[in-house]
Design an enzyme around this catalytic site. Structure first.
Site, PDB file in Angstrom:
ATOM      1  N   GLY A  93     -41.429 -10.234 -28.874  1.00  0.00           N
ATOM      2  CA  GLY A  93     -41.170  -8.785 -28.931  1.00  0.00           C
ATOM      3  C   GLY A  93     -42.421  -7.984 -28.631  1.00  0.00           C
ATOM      4  O   GLY A  93     -42.678  -6.958 -29.269  1.00  0.00           O
ATOM      5  N   LYS A 143     -34.836  -9.560 -43.185  1.00  0.00           N
ATOM      6  CA  LYS A 143     -36.266  -9.444 -43.478  1.00  0.00           C
ATOM      7  C   LYS A 143     -36.623 -10.105 -44.808  1.00  0.00           C
ATOM      8  O   LYS A 143     -37.753 -10.556 -44.993  1.00  0.00           O
ATOM      9  CB  LYS A 143     -36.680  -7.963 -43.488  1.00  0.00           C
ATOM     10  CG  LYS A 143     -36.695  -7.311 -42.097  1.00  0.00           C
ATOM     11  CD  LYS A 143     -37.604  -8.056 -41.126  1.00  0.00           C
ATOM     12  CE  LYS A 143     -37.987  -7.245 -39.899  1.00  0.00           C
ATOM     13  NZ  LYS A 143     -38.694  -8.062 -38.891  1.00  0.00           N
ATOM     14  N   ILE A 181     -44.289   2.432 -39.407  1.00  0.00           N
ATOM     15  CA  ILE A 181     -45.286   2.391 -38.337  1.00  0.00           C
ATOM     16  C   ILE A 181     -44.705   3.172 -37.158  1.00  0.00           C
ATOM     17  O   ILE A 181     -43.508   3.038 -36.863  1.00  0.00           O
ATOM     18  CB  ILE A 181     -45.557   0.919 -37.913  1.00  0.00           C
ATOM     19  CG1 ILE A 181     -45.908   0.026 -39.130  1.00  0.00           C
ATOM     20  CG2 ILE A 181     -46.645   0.852 -36.837  1.00  0.00           C
ATOM     21  CD1 ILE A 181     -47.173   0.368 -39.872  1.00  0.00           C
ATOM     22  N   ASN A 198     -42.411 -11.593 -34.208  1.00  0.00           N
ATOM     23  CA  ASN A 198     -42.421 -10.140 -34.379  1.00  0.00           C
ATOM     24  C   ASN A 198     -41.155  -9.442 -33.882  1.00  0.00           C
ATOM     25  O   ASN A 198     -40.793  -8.390 -34.400  1.00  0.00           O
ATOM     26  CB  ASN A 198     -43.648  -9.582 -33.640  1.00  0.00           C
ATOM     27  CG  ASN A 198     -43.567  -8.080 -33.444  1.00  0.00           C
ATOM     28  OD1 ASN A 198     -43.833  -7.307 -34.373  1.00  0.00           O
ATOM     29  ND2 ASN A 198     -43.175  -7.644 -32.250  1.00  0.00           N
ATOM     30  N   ARG A 254     -43.664  -3.858 -26.197  1.00  0.00           N
ATOM     31  CA  ARG A 254     -43.999  -2.501 -26.673  1.00  0.00           C
ATOM     32  C   ARG A 254     -44.309  -2.566 -28.168  1.00  0.00           C
ATOM     33  O   ARG A 254     -44.217  -3.628 -28.777  1.00  0.00           O
ATOM     34  CB  ARG A 254     -42.849  -1.519 -26.428  1.00  0.00           C
ATOM     35  CG  ARG A 254     -41.553  -1.918 -27.118  1.00  0.00           C
ATOM     36  CD  ARG A 254     -40.490  -0.819 -27.048  1.00  0.00           C
ATOM     37  NE  ARG A 254     -40.011  -0.551 -25.704  1.00  0.00           N
ATOM     38  CZ  ARG A 254     -39.226  -1.374 -24.978  1.00  0.00           C
ATOM     39  NH1 ARG A 254     -38.824  -2.529 -25.500  1.00  0.00           N
ATOM     40  NH2 ARG A 254     -38.823  -1.046 -23.770  1.00  0.00           N
ATOM     41  N   TYR A 292     -30.341  -5.636 -42.003  1.00  0.00           N
ATOM     42  CA  TYR A 292     -31.787  -5.671 -41.687  1.00  0.00           C
ATOM     43  C   TYR A 292     -32.583  -6.181 -42.899  1.00  0.00           C
ATOM     44  O   TYR A 292     -33.429  -7.067 -42.771  1.00  0.00           O
ATOM     45  CB  TYR A 292     -32.234  -4.254 -41.298  1.00  0.00           C
ATOM     46  CG  TYR A 292     -33.682  -4.128 -40.895  1.00  0.00           C
ATOM     47  CD1 TYR A 292     -34.084  -4.429 -39.595  1.00  0.00           C
ATOM     48  CD2 TYR A 292     -34.651  -3.690 -41.794  1.00  0.00           C
ATOM     49  CE1 TYR A 292     -35.421  -4.301 -39.213  1.00  0.00           C
ATOM     50  CE2 TYR A 292     -35.984  -3.559 -41.423  1.00  0.00           C
ATOM     51  CZ  TYR A 292     -36.369  -3.861 -40.135  1.00  0.00           C
ATOM     52  OH  TYR A 292     -37.689  -3.735 -39.758  1.00  0.00           O
ATOM     53  N   SER A 339     -40.587  -6.562 -43.707  1.00  0.00           N
ATOM     54  CA  SER A 339     -40.554  -5.101 -43.880  1.00  0.00           C
ATOM     55  C   SER A 339     -40.423  -4.783 -45.367  1.00  0.00           C
ATOM     56  O   SER A 339     -39.892  -5.604 -46.136  1.00  0.00           O
ATOM     57  CB  SER A 339     -39.322  -4.562 -43.146  1.00  0.00           C
ATOM     58  OG  SER A 339     -38.992  -3.273 -43.596  1.00  0.00           O
TER      59      SER A 339
HETATM   60  N1  LIG Z   1     -41.942   0.243 -36.883  1.00  0.00           N
HETATM   61  C1  LIG Z   1     -41.802   0.064 -38.188  1.00  0.00           C
HETATM   62  O1  LIG Z   1     -41.965   1.007 -38.985  1.00  0.00           O
HETATM   63  C2  LIG Z   1     -41.460  -1.277 -38.749  1.00  0.00           C
HETATM   64  C3  LIG Z   1     -41.375  -1.402 -40.145  1.00  0.00           C
HETATM   65  C4  LIG Z   1     -41.097  -2.640 -40.695  1.00  0.00           C
HETATM   66  C5  LIG Z   1     -40.918  -3.743 -39.881  1.00  0.00           C
HETATM   67  N2  LIG Z   1     -40.991  -3.598 -38.534  1.00  0.00           N
HETATM   68  C6  LIG Z   1     -40.771  -4.787 -37.707  1.00  0.00           C
HETATM   69  O2  LIG Z   1     -41.831  -4.913 -36.783  1.00  0.00           O
HETATM   70  C7  LIG Z   1     -41.363  -5.619 -35.634  1.00  0.00           C
HETATM   71  C8  LIG Z   1     -41.727  -4.839 -34.365  1.00  0.00           C
HETATM   72  O3  LIG Z   1     -41.010  -3.615 -34.361  1.00  0.00           O
HETATM   73  P1  LIG Z   1     -41.516  -2.300 -33.573  1.00  0.00           P
HETATM   74  O4  LIG Z   1     -41.506  -1.208 -34.548  1.00  0.00           O
HETATM   75  O5  LIG Z   1     -42.745  -2.602 -32.805  1.00  0.00           O
HETATM   76  O6  LIG Z   1     -40.252  -2.069 -32.610  1.00  0.00           O
HETATM   77  P2  LIG Z   1     -40.174  -1.829 -31.016  1.00  0.00           P
HETATM   78  O7  LIG Z   1     -38.757  -1.508 -30.747  1.00  0.00           O
HETATM   79  O8  LIG Z   1     -41.220  -0.869 -30.600  1.00  0.00           O
HETATM   80  O9  LIG Z   1     -40.549  -3.266 -30.415  1.00  0.00           O
HETATM   81  C9  LIG Z   1     -39.760  -4.406 -30.697  1.00  0.00           C
HETATM   82  C10 LIG Z   1     -39.631  -5.240 -29.442  1.00  0.00           C
HETATM   83  O10 LIG Z   1     -38.819  -6.402 -29.760  1.00  0.00           O
HETATM   84  C11 LIG Z   1     -38.004  -6.659 -28.630  1.00  0.00           C
HETATM   85  N3  LIG Z   1     -36.817  -7.421 -28.991  1.00  0.00           N
HETATM   86  C12 LIG Z   1     -35.791  -7.026 -29.772  1.00  0.00           C
HETATM   87  N4  LIG Z   1     -34.834  -7.961 -29.810  1.00  0.00           N
HETATM   88  C13 LIG Z   1     -35.268  -8.978 -29.026  1.00  0.00           C
HETATM   89  C14 LIG Z   1     -34.703 -10.223 -28.641  1.00  0.00           C
HETATM   90  N5  LIG Z   1     -33.495 -10.590 -29.055  1.00  0.00           N
HETATM   91  N6  LIG Z   1     -35.415 -11.040 -27.825  1.00  0.00           N
HETATM   92  C15 LIG Z   1     -36.635 -10.656 -27.371  1.00  0.00           C
HETATM   93  N7  LIG Z   1     -37.214  -9.474 -27.695  1.00  0.00           N
HETATM   94  C16 LIG Z   1     -36.533  -8.647 -28.500  1.00  0.00           C
HETATM   95  C17 LIG Z   1     -37.638  -5.281 -28.101  1.00  0.00           C
HETATM   96  O11 LIG Z   1     -37.202  -5.320 -26.737  1.00  0.00           O
HETATM   97  C18 LIG Z   1     -38.924  -4.496 -28.298  1.00  0.00           C
HETATM   98  O12 LIG Z   1     -39.730  -4.470 -27.138  1.00  0.00           O
HETATM   99  C19 LIG Z   1     -39.853  -5.795 -35.826  1.00  0.00           C
HETATM  100  O13 LIG Z   1     -39.593  -7.086 -36.357  1.00  0.00           O
HETATM  101  C20 LIG Z   1     -39.518  -4.734 -36.849  1.00  0.00           C
HETATM  102  O14 LIG Z   1     -38.347  -5.045 -37.576  1.00  0.00           O
HETATM  103  C21 LIG Z   1     -41.261  -2.389 -37.935  1.00  0.00           C
END
Ligand SMILES: NC(=O)c1ccc[n+]([C@@H]2O[C@H](COP(=O)([O-])OP(=O)(O)OC[C@H]3O[C@@H](n4cnc5c(N)ncnc54)[C@H](O)[C@@H]3O)[C@@H](O)[C@H]2O)c1
Length: 277
Positions: A14, A171, A200, A92, A17, A167, A154
């Site tokens: 992932g 998690k 984030i 991730n 981005r 979710y 998370s």
């Molecule tokens: N942003 C937050 O506040 C936050 C909080 C807690 C946990 N998280 C976790 O952090 C991680 C990253 O999230 P983010 O905020 O950077 O999100 P984001 O959407 O910016 O990036 C996540 C990436 O994962 C890719 N992805 C999703 N499903 C996929 C799949 N089946 N196969 C391959 N790639 C896949 C997406 O295309 C995307 O590019 C995730 O696991 C999310 O649950 C994020």
């Protein structure tokens, strides 16, 4: 204390981005060769070219959907063929598909378990042969080479969050996987830890009013983001008074990928500015 990850190969899922891209960047800056993966080919190509332009040529990508049951094996095999080793795995990739329980379908709930729990399980299982055999050879030669697994969780998984039954369950589940693999793989010199994020700044936490706040997944257009009023209220209750940046999130992950954490395993580090649900 400084360290280098020169000579290490890292897989970050992932990473087209958001936080994954920031983790891949931090790892590359620390000297690692990095295999990036995402569903989104264009985002991967952008990440790879940005890293190359910054002077980090040791980045490769494999595009693919981690929830395709056959893909985790292909990804691990592809990484071994391309980079020759696996020293760091960061599970991730993720997204949220939210609703209150009475409006959550079986497909929706299962999709959250598939990406947040089943995909990391399949990746670690796919890498287990390489990890065990390589560690046995190293140990027989009197060498201790620490490998690293970091699973992303998370505060929704540790605290629970209304509207996120699927979710939060995925998690929370990945924490069980983390603690179990720490016990199974300690003998192979693998540190297995989790980093749990608060809020984030990525597309997952953008204001829901934003026009591109959605992603396409298995034929569904899924809305991503948080109600603007909720974002404001979270900022007020967060001790640091703001959301974190992807680079700050990646810093916590880098700790677990580095020799600084060689005697830490089975732990969950929360990187959330002190905020809890
Ligand atoms: N942003 C937050 O506040 C936050 C909080 C807690 C946990 N998280 C976790 O952090 C991680 C990253 O999230 P983010 O905020 O950077 O999100 P984001 O959407 O910016 O990036 C996540 C990436 O994962 C890719 N992805 C999703 N499903 C996929 C799949 N089946 N196969 C391959 N790639 C896949 C997406 O295309 C995307 O590019 C995730 O696991 C999310 O649950 C994020």
């Amino acid at each position: 204390m400084s360290f280098t990850l020169a000579g290490k190969s890292a897989l970050v899922t992932g990473s087209g981005r958001g936080i994954g891209r920031a983790i891949a960047t931090r790892l590359a800056h620390s000297g690692a060769c990095v295999m990036i993966n995402d569903l989104d080919e264009k985002a991967l190509e952008d990440t790879e070219s940005a890293l190359r332009a910054d002077g980090y040529p040791n980045v490769r990508h494999i595009t693919g959907d981690l929830t395709d049951p056959a893909f985790p094996d292909k990804l691990v095999q592809g990484m071994l063929e391309t980079l020759g080793s696996i020293d760091i795995i960061v599970n991730n990739a993720g997204y949220s598909w939210d609703n209150v329980i009475q409006k959550t379908t079986d497909e929706q709930f299962q999709a959250m378990l598939d990406i947040h729990l089943l995909a990391p399980f399949r990746i670690l299982r796919a890498a287990s042969g390489y990890i065990r055999e390589t560690a046995k050879t190293e140990i027989a030669a009197g060498k201790r080479a620490m490998r690293k697994v970091v699973n992303i969780t998370s505060i929704a998984g540790t605290d629970g969050n209304p509207g996120q039954a699927g979710y939060s369950s995925g998690k929370a589940g990945v924490i069980g996987l983390t603690r179990t693999m720490a016990k199974e793989w300690g003998r192979y010199n693998v540190n297995v830890n989790a980093v749990g994020f608060g809020l984030i700044e990525t597309r997952l936490t953008q204001a829901l009013t934003s026009k591109d706040a959605s992603m396409e997944m298995h034929g569904h257009q899924i809305r991503l983001g948080v109600q603007p009023t909720m974002l404001e209220s979270i900022k007020h209750s967060c001790p640091l008074g703001r959301l974190g940046t992807p680079d700050e999130a990646a810093g916590a992950v880098l700790f677990f990928c580095s020799p600084l954490s060689d005697y830490v395993t089975g732990e969950v580090l929360i990187c959330g500015g002190g905020f809890h649900f």
